[in-house]
Scaffold this motif. Sequence first.
Motif, short mmCIF file in Angstrom:
data_model
loop_
_atom_site.label_atom_id
_atom_site.label_comp_id
_atom_site.label_asym_id
_atom_site.label_seq_id
_atom_site.Cartn_x
_atom_site.Cartn_y
_atom_site.Cartn_z
N GLU A 93 1.02 -1.13 -0.14
CA GLU A 93 -0.07 -0.14 -0.01
C GLU A 93 0.85 1.27 0.01
O GLU A 93 1.35 1.65 1.00
CB GLU A 93 -0.98 -0.15 1.23
CG GLU A 93 -2.06 -0.86 1.08
CD GLU A 93 -3.15 -1.02 0.22
OE1 GLU A 93 -3.17 0.35 -0.26
OE2 GLU A 93 -3.76 -1.97 -0.30
N VAL A 94 0.71 1.79 -1.28
CA VAL A 94 1.67 2.92 -1.27
C VAL A 94 0.90 4.19 -2.07
O VAL A 94 0.38 3.69 -3.05
CB VAL A 94 3.01 2.84 -2.21
CG1 VAL A 94 3.83 4.35 -2.37
CG2 VAL A 94 3.90 1.73 -1.85
N PRO A 95 0.82 5.22 -1.24
CA PRO A 95 -0.11 6.32 -1.92
C PRO A 95 0.31 6.64 -3.30
O PRO A 95 1.48 6.73 -3.56
CB PRO A 95 0.09 7.68 -0.74
CG PRO A 95 0.49 6.88 0.37
CD PRO A 95 1.17 5.74 0.19
N GLY A 96 -0.67 6.47 -4.07
CA GLY A 96 -0.66 7.02 -5.50
C GLY A 96 0.04 6.07 -6.48
O GLY A 96 0.12 6.25 -7.73
N HIS A 98 -0.45 1.99 -7.83
CA HIS A 98 -1.30 0.50 -7.88
C HIS A 98 -0.41 -0.54 -7.54
O HIS A 98 0.59 -0.56 -8.42
CB HIS A 98 -2.18 0.61 -9.28
CG HIS A 98 -3.26 1.22 -9.33
ND1 HIS A 98 -4.24 1.30 -8.57
CD2 HIS A 98 -3.63 2.34 -10.24
CE1 HIS A 98 -5.35 2.09 -8.70
NE2 HIS A 98 -4.92 2.73 -9.79
N LYS A 137 -0.84 5.62 -10.25
CA LYS A 137 -2.31 5.69 -10.79
C LYS A 137 -2.40 6.47 -12.06
O LYS A 137 -1.87 7.48 -12.07
CB LYS A 137 -2.94 6.10 -9.53
CG LYS A 137 -3.09 4.93 -8.35
CD LYS A 137 -3.98 5.87 -7.27
CE LYS A 137 -3.89 4.72 -5.99
NZ LYS A 137 -4.86 5.06 -4.79
N ARG A 164 -5.12 -5.58 -4.16
CA ARG A 164 -6.36 -5.29 -3.24
C ARG A 164 -7.40 -6.17 -3.44
O ARG A 164 -8.21 -7.03 -2.65
CB ARG A 164 -7.00 -3.86 -3.13
CG ARG A 164 -6.18 -3.01 -2.45
CD ARG A 164 -6.86 -1.61 -2.45
NE ARG A 164 -5.86 -0.35 -1.83
CZ ARG A 164 -6.12 0.60 -2.07
NH1 ARG A 164 -7.45 1.08 -2.61
NH2 ARG A 164 -5.46 1.49 -1.37
#
Length: 176
Positions: A93-96, A98, A137, A164
């Motif tokens: 889970e890394v912001p920005g 996929h 993303k 996810r």
Amino acid sequence: MTRYALFLRGVNVGGVNLKMADVAETLTAAGFSAVRTLLASGNVLVDSSAKAAAVRATAESTLRERFGYEAWVLVYDVAKLRDIVAAFPFEAEVPGLHSYVTFIADDAAWTDLSVLAENSEETIAVGDGVIYWQIPKGDTLSSIVGKTMGNKRHKSTTTTRNLRTLSKVLHAADPR
């Protein structure tokens, strides 16, 4: 009985629109038990006493006959899927970003796709019959993996799922 995860390629994208309730009904009629669909993107759990190759052949032929499209299905027992997800080599889970897993069921496709990890500046790693990758993303289709996956010669033996989504499939398979 073995619990399998079936991943239908190209469902509810690119013109192949299937209602998951109809898919579940069709696979149940084909002899699978405990059929459950997840999300609308072609993720299905089934129980079967058959080997994975036979499950794939039955699912593909049944879906082709019932829905009249060129169905391609990749099949993994849930234990194997759990191992694949656990081996994801990057921070999940890394912001920005996929996080993806591309499943590969063919040696020629494996050769084409596995070299991407060596020849790309993108975040790509080779796993056991899979390619792991992360992409900002919005860049999925323009990435080297996205472009390579779009090649028609890979459509029968590959499919990609977001990490996810795979976690949701595993939770549904064994909600402990």
